[in-house]
Each structure stands twice: as structure tokens, then as C-alpha cells.
Design a protein around this motif. Structure first.
Motif: not given
Length: 96
Positions: A8-19
Motif C-alpha cells: 500500500g501507500s501512505a499520504v501525509a500532508t502535514v509532516k516534517d520539512d525533511k520529508l
């Protein structure tokens, strides 16, 4: 290293800038006979893997050794896509 399958996949709109800009995939470890085991985990995709593919995962401090994960808060990275897997003379996986 661990052999795993992309499930599968994962989506994170809010995350650490390095990601920002890194692709997150959900993977599960497989046995040498290509059977799913263990819990799913999220890994950074460093090689362009896709759903259903068998991949090699590095974890812990080794996960931060690829060009795109260097000095980033990463605990698992997909660092190779397997073309085939042969165990004890038996071919257990061949990429389509």
C-alpha cells in the motif's frame, strides 16, 4: 536487510520539512517462500517501487544512508526492487 512486499501507500500532508517530496509506501516482510508475515510498516521509497513488488528494506541508522534519506528522520527505506528470489535452489519470486 529485510525482504518485503509493497502492500500500500501512505499520504501525509502535514509532516516534517525533511520529508517533503518523499514517497511513503506500506510494506510487509515476506518469508523466503514469499509469504507475508509480520506487521505492516511505512518505508521511504528511494527506488521507485510499486504495489505488489518485492523489495529490500534497510532499517534503523542504515535507512539514513541513501542519497535521498541522508540526515532525515527515517527508520525504514526501500533501497532495491527484486527481479527474482531464489532460495535453496527454488525460484520463489519472479517480477512480471
Amino acid at each position: 536487510m529485510m525482504i518485503a512486499r509493497v502492500v500500500g501507500s501512505a499520504v501525509a500532508t502535514v509532516k516534517d520539512d525533511k520529508l517533503i517530496g518523499l514517497k511513503l509506501l506500506v510494506v510487509r516482510e515476506v518469508t523466503p517462500a514469499n509469504e507475508l508475515v509480520g506487521k505492516p510498516l511505512v518505508a521511504i521509497d528511494a527506488v521507485g517501487a510499486g504495489a505488489g513488488e518485492l523489495v529490500l528494506i534497510a532499517s534503523g541508522s542504515s535507512a539514513r544512508q541513501t542519497t535521498i534519506t541522508n540526515n532525515k528522520p527515517v527508520d525504514a527505506v526501500i533501497m532495491a526492487i527484486l527481479d527474482s528470489l531464489e532460495v535453496e535452489g527454488a525460484l520463489t519470486y519472479v517480477k512480471n
